[in-house]
Design a protein around this motif. Structure first.
Motif, PDB file in Angstrom:
ATOM      1  N   ILE A 243      39.847  48.934  49.309  1.00 31.07           N
ATOM      2  CA  ILE A 243      39.383  48.173  48.144  1.00 31.07           C
ATOM      3  C   ILE A 243      40.443  48.194  47.053  1.00 31.07           C
ATOM      4  O   ILE A 243      40.763  47.156  46.454  1.00 31.07           O
ATOM      5  N   ALA A 244      41.023  49.379  46.808  1.00 29.18           N
ATOM      6  CA  ALA A 244      42.072  49.496  45.795  1.00 29.18           C
ATOM      7  C   ALA A 244      43.296  48.665  46.176  1.00 29.18           C
ATOM      8  O   ALA A 244      43.897  47.993  45.324  1.00 29.18           O
ATOM      9  N   GLU A 245      43.666  48.684  47.457  1.00 32.36           N
ATOM     10  CA  GLU A 245      44.821  47.904  47.901  1.00 32.36           C
ATOM     11  C   GLU A 245      44.570  46.407  47.747  1.00 32.36           C
ATOM     12  O   GLU A 245      45.480  45.651  47.374  1.00 32.36           O
ATOM     13  N   ALA A 246      43.342  45.978  48.015  1.00 30.52           N
ATOM     14  CA  ALA A 246      43.005  44.563  47.858  1.00 30.52           C
ATOM     15  C   ALA A 246      43.084  44.154  46.387  1.00 30.52           C
ATOM     16  O   ALA A 246      43.602  43.078  46.051  1.00 30.52           O
ATOM     17  N   ILE A 247      42.584  45.009  45.515  1.00 31.62           N
ATOM     18  CA  ILE A 247      42.654  44.720  44.080  1.00 31.62           C
ATOM     19  C   ILE A 247      44.106  44.688  43.623  1.00 31.62           C
ATOM     20  O   ILE A 247      44.536  43.772  42.914  1.00 31.62           O
ATOM     21  N   GLY A 248      44.872  45.684  44.060  1.00 32.06           N
ATOM     22  CA  GLY A 248      46.267  45.760  43.670  1.00 32.06           C
ATOM     23  C   GLY A 248      47.077  44.557  44.116  1.00 32.06           C
ATOM     24  O   GLY A 248      47.883  44.009  43.352  1.00 32.06           O
ATOM     25  N   SER A 249      46.859  44.116  45.366  1.00 34.12           N
ATOM     26  CA  SER A 249      47.637  42.984  45.882  1.00 34.12           C
ATOM     27  C   SER A 249      47.344  41.708  45.107  1.00 34.12           C
ATOM     28  O   SER A 249      48.235  40.881  44.893  1.00 34.12           O
ATOM     29  N   ARG A 250      46.092  41.560  44.652  1.00 35.35           N
ATOM     30  CA  ARG A 250      45.731  40.336  43.927  1.00 35.35           C
ATOM     31  C   ARG A 250      46.173  40.373  42.464  1.00 35.35           C
ATOM     32  O   ARG A 250      46.373  39.341  41.853  1.00 35.35           O
ATOM     33  N   LEU A 251      46.349  41.595  41.947  1.00 39.88           N
ATOM     34  CA  LEU A 251      46.866  41.734  40.581  1.00 39.88           C
ATOM     35  C   LEU A 251      48.391  41.842  40.564  1.00 39.88           C
ATOM     36  O   LEU A 251      49.008  41.755  39.497  1.00 39.88           O
ATOM     37  N   GLY A 252      48.971  42.074  41.729  1.00 46.91           N
ATOM     38  CA  GLY A 252      50.410  42.271  41.799  1.00 46.91           C
ATOM     39  C   GLY A 252      50.839  43.637  41.290  1.00 46.91           C
ATOM     40  O   GLY A 252      51.927  43.802  40.732  1.00 46.91           O
ATOM     41  N   ASP A 305      39.241  36.764  47.355  1.00 46.83           N
ATOM     42  CA  ASP A 305      40.190  35.654  47.389  1.00 46.83           C
ATOM     43  C   ASP A 305      39.645  34.378  46.747  1.00 46.83           C
ATOM     44  O   ASP A 305      40.359  33.380  46.639  1.00 46.83           O
ATOM     45  N   ASN A 306      38.385  34.397  46.320  1.00 46.80           N
ATOM     46  CA  ASN A 306      37.768  33.171  45.830  1.00 46.80           C
ATOM     47  C   ASN A 306      38.163  32.785  44.414  1.00 46.80           C
ATOM     48  O   ASN A 306      37.810  31.707  43.951  1.00 46.80           O
ATOM     49  N   GLY A 307      38.843  33.666  43.700  1.00 46.24           N
ATOM     50  CA  GLY A 307      39.380  33.287  42.399  1.00 46.24           C
ATOM     51  C   GLY A 307      38.594  33.747  41.194  1.00 46.24           C
ATOM     52  O   GLY A 307      39.174  33.968  40.126  1.00 46.24           O
ATOM     53  N   HIS A 308      37.267  33.910  41.316  1.00 44.10           N
ATOM     54  CA  HIS A 308      36.500  34.242  40.109  1.00 44.10           C
ATOM     55  C   HIS A 308      36.756  35.670  39.631  1.00 44.10           C
ATOM     56  O   HIS A 308      36.540  35.967  38.448  1.00 44.10           O
ATOM     57  N   TYR A 309      37.192  36.538  40.526  1.00 44.04           N
ATOM     58  CA  TYR A 309      37.481  37.910  40.095  1.00 44.04           C
ATOM     59  C   TYR A 309      38.859  37.999  39.418  1.00 44.04           C
ATOM     60  O   TYR A 309      39.123  38.906  38.657  1.00 44.04           O
ATOM     61  N   PHE A 310      39.726  37.064  39.733  1.00 41.78           N
ATOM     62  CA  PHE A 310      41.090  37.077  39.178  1.00 41.78           C
ATOM     63  C   PHE A 310      41.431  35.690  38.657  1.00 41.78           C
ATOM     64  O   PHE A 310      42.249  34.970  39.250  1.00 41.78           O
ATOM     65  N   PRO A 311      40.783  35.269  37.567  1.00 45.41           N
ATOM     66  CA  PRO A 311      41.051  33.933  37.046  1.00 45.41           C
ATOM     67  C   PRO A 311      42.507  33.783  36.606  1.00 45.41           C
ATOM     68  O   PRO A 311      43.148  34.753  36.142  1.00 45.41           O
ATOM     69  N   ALA A 312      43.026  32.573  36.753  1.00 43.92           N
ATOM     70  CA  ALA A 312      44.399  32.320  36.358  1.00 43.92           C
ATOM     71  C   ALA A 312      44.539  32.499  34.848  1.00 43.92           C
ATOM     72  O   ALA A 312      43.659  32.142  34.075  1.00 43.92           O
ATOM     73  N   ALA A 313      45.663  33.075  34.452  1.00 39.58           N
ATOM     74  CA  ALA A 313      45.879  33.320  33.015  1.00 39.58           C
ATOM     75  C   ALA A 313      46.074  32.007  32.278  1.00 39.58           C
ATOM     76  O   ALA A 313      46.585  31.044  32.821  1.00 39.58           O
TER      77      ALA A 313
END
Length: 313
Positions: A243-252, A305-313
């Motif tokens: 879970i942490a790796e998935a969050i990290g990869s999407r946040l960079g 991966d659906n985008g709502h957790y990591f909205p574009a800045a």
């Protein structure tokens, strides 16, 4: 069925209401405020104004219904009284339902916790729906286990002629409106600049999409036997490190091990420290077989991966 729902504007409840309506049920939701009343109306439910403190009102609403789904709890009590206060306030609500529904065979379905029967370290296997909520003793005051008395009270109503059951919800219930543990983990990783996981991160958390969880509540209401527990989980569990790796990869940002030390963990996880080290493998086989439930929405890692957790800045 005419169904009375509490907590219909909360995260899980806001998916339960439309799930019931889509299946042809008539839903009345409890609303304490004008905002909650408007939200329930927007979901297509009728509105009953009141609160969890109005036990006579709850008994009346339950008696007038063909079944009750109870998802609400006194979250406002958490800051000052913790889970002990929440459980103490919820028990009279369950007893009120019991008075209204005793001997009727009508269903009462309440939300519970996937951790109530214990964890992987105590059970040495995935928890199943046949594992009862663990008893609460003095040493459990101030812990999440304090609310187990509510689950036991709900299932115990089966002996009084209520078709009562508990839907155990996982650590993460994800959706486009999620504001729970997952969004907190993402916010912390964004703030700290890395996604942390406790120790080796092998401890497992479980998850379910909110729409799939809602269908468990509906199925339990419609055909669930009395005195049972149901597991609304999409799989046995996901290692926290993944879970942490998935969050990290999407946040960079990198995923980083946080030593499992009682002085170190709070520095990163804050109020989540008490839960991040839990190992909660579970099975939902009985729920699937008995209720005919099958989760169909994206799993947790896919939903990220659906985008709502990591909205574009």
């Amino acid at each position: 069925m005419r169904v009375f729902v509490t907590g219909g504007t909360g995260h899980a409840g806001s998916f339960v209401v439309p799930e019931l309506i889509a299946a042809g049920h008539e839903v009345t939701g409890l609303a304490r405020s004008d905002a909650s009343a408007a939200a329930l109306s927007a979901l297509g439910a009728k509105v009953r104004r009141g609160s969890l403190e109005d036990l006579d009102g709850l008994k009346e609403a339950a008696a007038e219904s063909d079944g009750v789904i109870h998802v609400a709890h006194r979250q406002d009590l958490l800051p000052a009284g913790g889970m002990d206060a929440v459980a103490a306030a919820e028990l009279p609500v369950v007893h009120a339902y019991g008075e209204a529904l005793a001997g009727t065979g009508k269903p009462l379905v309440a939300a519970g916790s996937i951790g109530s029967p214990g964890n992987g370290r105590t059970l040495h296997r995935p928890a199943t729906e046949e594992d009862p909520a663990l008893p609460v003793r003095d040493e459990h005051k101030g812990t999440l286990r304090a609310r187990n008395v509510v689950e036991a009270a709900v299932t115990g109503l089966a002996e009084r002629g209520v078709r009562s059951s508990v839907v155990r919800l996982p650590t993460i219930v994800h959706s486009t409106t999620d504001a729970g543990f997952l969004t907190t983990l993402i916010a912390v990783a964004r703030e700290k600049g890395f996604a942390g996981y406790p120790g080796d991160g092998a401890n497992r958390w479980n998850a379910v999409h909110a729409r799939d969880a809602a269908s468990v509540f509906r199925l339990a209401l419609e055909k669930g036997p009395a005195g049972r527990y149901w597991h609304a989980v999409e799989g046995e569990g996901i290692p926290f490190r993944e879970i942490a790796e998935a969050i990290g990869s999407r946040l960079g940002v990198p995923a980083v091990r946080i030593p499992s030390d009682e002085l170190v963990l709070p520095g990163y996880f804050g109020f989540l420290t008490a839960v991040v080290t839990l190992d909660l493998p579970v099975s939902s086989l009985i729920t699937r077989r008995t209720l005919g439930w099958k989760p169909v929405r994206p799993g947790l890692l896919a939903d990220l991966d659906n985008g709502h957790y990591f909205p574009a800045a």
